[in-house]
Design an enzyme around this catalytic site. Structure first.
Site, PDB file in Angstrom:
ATOM      1  N   THR A   1     -24.636 128.329  68.697  1.00 27.83           N
ATOM      2  CA  THR A   1     -24.135 129.178  69.355  1.00 27.83           C
ATOM      3  C   THR A   1     -25.064 129.257  70.425  1.00 27.83           C
ATOM      4  OG1 THR A   1     -22.298 130.861  69.916  1.00 27.83           O
ATOM      5  CG2 THR A   1     -24.109 130.980  68.561  1.00 27.83           C
TER       6      THR A   1
ATOM      7  N   TYR B   1     -11.941 135.432  71.989  1.00 21.77           N
ATOM      8  CA  TYR B   1     -11.505 135.946  71.187  1.00 21.77           C
ATOM      9  C   TYR B   1     -11.925 137.768  70.599  1.00 21.77           C
ATOM     10  CZ  TYR B   1     -15.273 134.517  68.622  1.00 21.77           C
ATOM     11  OH  TYR B   1     -16.565 133.904  67.822  1.00 21.77           O
TER      12      TYR B   1
ATOM     13  N   LYS C   1     -21.889 123.087  90.607  1.00 13.33           N
ATOM     14  CA  LYS C   1     -21.927 123.109  89.014  1.00 13.33           C
ATOM     15  C   LYS C   1     -20.485 121.909  88.932  1.00 13.33           C
ATOM     16  CE  LYS C   1     -23.721 127.315  87.220  1.00 13.33           C
ATOM     17  NZ  LYS C   1     -23.709 128.381  86.152  1.00 13.33           N
TER      18      LYS C   1
ATOM     19  N   LYS D   1     -17.995 135.597  63.642  1.00 15.69           N
ATOM     20  CA  LYS D   1     -17.073 135.244  62.231  1.00 15.69           C
ATOM     21  C   LYS D   1     -17.573 134.120  61.620  1.00 15.69           C
ATOM     22  CE  LYS D   1     -13.735 138.051  65.044  1.00 15.69           C
ATOM     23  NZ  LYS D   1     -13.479 139.154  64.039  1.00 15.69           N
TER      24      LYS D   1
ATOM     25  N   LYS E   1     -26.583 125.736  72.666  1.00  9.30           N
ATOM     26  CA  LYS E   1     -25.679 124.751  73.156  1.00  9.30           C
ATOM     27  C   LYS E   1     -26.868 123.232  73.443  1.00  9.30           C
ATOM     28  CE  LYS E   1     -21.909 126.616  71.937  1.00  9.30           C
ATOM     29  NZ  LYS E   1     -20.372 127.077  71.529  1.00  9.30           N
TER      30      LYS E   1
ATOM     31  N   ARG F   1     -16.448 129.293  89.551  1.00  9.05           N
ATOM     32  CA  ARG F   1     -17.317 129.840  90.900  1.00  9.05           C
ATOM     33  C   ARG F   1     -18.173 129.525  91.172  1.00  9.05           C
ATOM     34  NH1 ARG F   1     -19.583 135.646  88.083  1.00  9.05           N
ATOM     35  NH2 ARG F   1     -21.169 133.260  87.294  1.00  9.05           N
TER      36      ARG F   1
HETATM   37  P1  NDP Z   1     -21.719 129.597  79.546  1.00 10.88           P
HETATM   38  O1  NDP Z   1     -22.395 131.253  80.160  1.00 10.88           O
HETATM   39  O2  NDP Z   1     -22.296 128.650  79.424  1.00 10.88           O
HETATM   40  O3  NDP Z   1     -20.754 129.618  81.908  1.00 10.88           O
HETATM   41  C1  NDP Z   1     -20.351 130.465  81.798  1.00 10.88           C
HETATM   42  C2  NDP Z   1     -19.055 130.008  82.671  1.00 10.88           C
HETATM   43  O4  NDP Z   1     -17.989 131.426  83.268  1.00 10.88           O
HETATM   44  C3  NDP Z   1     -19.565 129.774  84.062  1.00 10.88           C
HETATM   45  O5  NDP Z   1     -18.911 128.608  84.258  1.00 10.88           O
HETATM   46  C4  NDP Z   1     -19.636 130.965  84.876  1.00 10.88           C
HETATM   47  O6  NDP Z   1     -19.350 131.060  86.735  1.00 10.88           O
HETATM   48  C5  NDP Z   1     -18.747 131.102  84.515  1.00 10.88           C
HETATM   49  N1  NDP Z   1     -18.046 132.706  84.550  1.00 10.88           N
HETATM   50  C6  NDP Z   1     -19.193 133.757  84.504  1.00 10.88           C
HETATM   51  N2  NDP Z   1     -18.390 135.074  84.880  1.00 10.88           N
HETATM   52  C7  NDP Z   1     -17.724 134.666  85.556  1.00 10.88           C
HETATM   53  C8  NDP Z   1     -16.641 135.649  86.550  1.00 10.88           C
HETATM   54  N3  NDP Z   1     -16.790 136.896  86.285  1.00 10.88           N
HETATM   55  N4  NDP Z   1     -15.723 134.915  86.898  1.00 10.88           N
HETATM   56  C9  NDP Z   1     -15.432 133.594  87.546  1.00 10.88           C
HETATM   57  N5  NDP Z   1     -16.534 132.724  85.897  1.00 10.88           N
HETATM   58  C10 NDP Z   1     -17.456 133.311  85.581  1.00 10.88           C
HETATM   59  O7  NDP Z   1     -20.983 130.025  79.016  1.00 10.88           O
HETATM   60  P2  NDP Z   1     -20.317 129.121  77.572  1.00 10.88           P
HETATM   61  O8  NDP Z   1     -18.850 128.052  78.606  1.00 10.88           O
HETATM   62  O9  NDP Z   1     -20.780 129.276  76.523  1.00 10.88           O
HETATM   63  O10 NDP Z   1     -18.715 130.267  77.174  1.00 10.88           O
HETATM   64  C11 NDP Z   1     -17.735 130.134  77.804  1.00 10.88           C
HETATM   65  C12 NDP Z   1     -17.158 130.909  76.701  1.00 10.88           C
HETATM   66  O11 NDP Z   1     -16.280 130.509  76.350  1.00 10.88           O
HETATM   67  C13 NDP Z   1     -18.048 132.750  76.398  1.00 10.88           C
HETATM   68  O12 NDP Z   1     -16.941 133.468  77.007  1.00 10.88           O
HETATM   69  C14 NDP Z   1     -17.499 132.223  75.242  1.00 10.88           C
HETATM   70  O13 NDP Z   1     -17.099 132.721  74.149  1.00 10.88           O
HETATM   71  C15 NDP Z   1     -16.149 131.326  74.325  1.00 10.88           C
HETATM   72  N6  NDP Z   1     -16.336 129.941  73.659  1.00 10.88           N
HETATM   73  C16 NDP Z   1     -14.839 130.222  72.612  1.00 10.88           C
HETATM   74  C17 NDP Z   1     -15.046 129.159  71.752  1.00 10.88           C
HETATM   75  C18 NDP Z   1     -14.112 129.488  70.884  1.00 10.88           C
HETATM   76  O14 NDP Z   1     -14.257 128.475  69.259  1.00 10.88           O
HETATM   77  N7  NDP Z   1     -13.175 130.354  70.668  1.00 10.88           N
HETATM   78  C19 NDP Z   1     -16.543 128.091  71.276  1.00 10.88           C
HETATM   79  C20 NDP Z   1     -17.515 128.460  72.958  1.00 10.88           C
HETATM   80  C21 NDP Z   1     -17.041 128.706  73.485  1.00 10.88           C
HETATM   81  P3  NDP Z   1     -20.906 130.121  86.851  1.00 10.88           P
HETATM   82  O15 NDP Z   1     -21.552 128.382  86.682  1.00 10.88           O
HETATM   83  O16 NDP Z   1     -20.590 130.704  88.510  1.00 10.88           O
HETATM   84  O17 NDP Z   1     -21.371 131.189  86.717  1.00 10.88           O
END
Ligand code: NDP
Length: 282
Positions: free
Chosen positions: A62, A229, A163, A16, A66, A159
């Site tokens: 994004t 979102y 990390k 967006k 990052k 999870r």
């Molecule tokens: P990453 O891929 O870097 O990290 C994902 C994280 O989610 C890890 O900690 C992972 O755990 C965890 N995870 C994934 N699936 C599960 C599950 N089923 N149960 C528990 N933990 C889970 O993603 P990002 O950090 O870049 O992004 C995370 C979210 O934040 C996204 O949905 C993104 O859209 C949102 N976001 C929104 C922004 C906004 O402006 N609103 C800005 C930036 C991000 P593990 O380490 O165990 O794999």
């Protein structure tokens, strides 16, 4: 002449950001263009180089680039590290400024999150018990601005516990005056605890899942905040059913982080509320 900006990601079609920056442009009268660019998984650095050569003034970064963005910045210009703020501390960069031969990196995600929570949702973070779920790019990016608001306690749950442990170490190494007690936890160990603010920084909602939170985790008056979102996530539904006083998705954060990027690039601060309202109507 129109100044060019872009957002680079993979995937990118859903972004967006072009729409948001065009609304900022129309509101402020700044002469800019803003487009979405898809980079191949191994092609982020060359896309940035191309944009620089073509005279772009900056870009947003994004998923999944990052972390790579912070390497590019330090590789290209060590000096610009002095200008680094939360971006470097967090090692996740979402905003690049191309200035002369330098690339300066920032992270506006955390400022965006904190502004949405404090200004738009009117929730005071100081002195509160905060649970941050996730240890990926989004969690890293928001950490320092969150700590700047001086919550009483921050628990990082992930999870993959290692990390979260590494995440905590990084925070302790990069933060000088910590007034917040920070700990890590896996999800089962959260049983019996309560938090005033629970932030879902995991990508679990993308697959229609949520981290396994125990019931009773929301303290009276608690805010549940999902960074995702565009849809009601299982975490948001769980929060409504288990006593959260307020529940929000991450749309406001998205607009606020974009506004901060716009401010860094243009020196002009756009009004975010009409933009959030317009996006909520869609
Ligand atoms: P990453 O891929 O870097 O990290 C994902 C994280 O989610 C890890 O900690 C992972 O755990 C965890 N995870 C994934 N699936 C599960 C599950 N089923 N149960 C528990 N933990 C889970 O993603 P990002 O950090 O870049 O992004 C995370 C979210 O934040 C996204 O949905 C993104 O859209 C949102 N976001 C929104 C922004 C906004 O402006 N609103 C800005 C930036 C991000 P593990 O380490 O165990 O794999």
């Amino acid at each position: 002449m129109t100044d060019k900006y872009a957002v680079i990601g993979n995937p990118i079609a859903h972004s967006k950001s072009p729409q948001i920056h065009k609304m900022f442009r129309d509101q402020t009268g700044e002469d800019i263009s803003y487009e979405a660019i898809l980079a191949p998984p191994d092609g982020f650095a060359s896309v940035v180089e191309r944009l620089r050569k073509e005279g772009y003034k900056g870009c947003n970064v994004t998923v999944p680039f990052k972390f790579e963005a912070s390497n590019i910045v330090s590789d290209i210009s060590k000096e610009s590290l002095d200008a680094f703020d939360a971006g470097h501390k967090a090692d996740a960069v979402n905003t690049l400024v191309f200035r002369d031969e330098k690339i300066i990196g920032h992270n506006t995600d955390g400022i965006g999150l904190v502004r949405d929570i404090t200004n738009n949702l009117h929730f005071e973070i100081a002195g509160k018990r905060v649970l941050l779920m996730g240890a990926g790019g989004a969690a890293y990016g928001v950490l320092h601005p969150l700590l700047d608001k001086q919550p009483k306690e921050l628990v990082i749950a992930n999870r993959t516990l290692e990390k979260a442990v590494q995440f905590k170490k990084t925070v302790e190494q990069t933060t000088q005056f910590l007034t917040t007690s920070i700990s890590v936890s896996d999800y089962p160990a959260l049983s019996g605890k309560q938090f005033d603010l629970i932030i879902n920084a995991t990508s679990s909602g993308l697959s229609g899942e949520m981290p396994p939170l125990p019931p009773g985790i929301f303290a009276p008056g608690a805010l549940a905040y999902d960074m995702m979102y565009g849809r009601e996530t299982p975490f948001m539904a769980f929060a409504r059913a288990h006593g959260a006083a307020a529940v929000s998705d991450g749309l406001g954060m998205l607009v606020e982080q974009a506004a901060e990027s716009f401010f860094i690039w243009r020196g002009v601060r756009p009004e975010t509320r009409p933009v959030i309202a317009a996006l909520q109507q869609q």
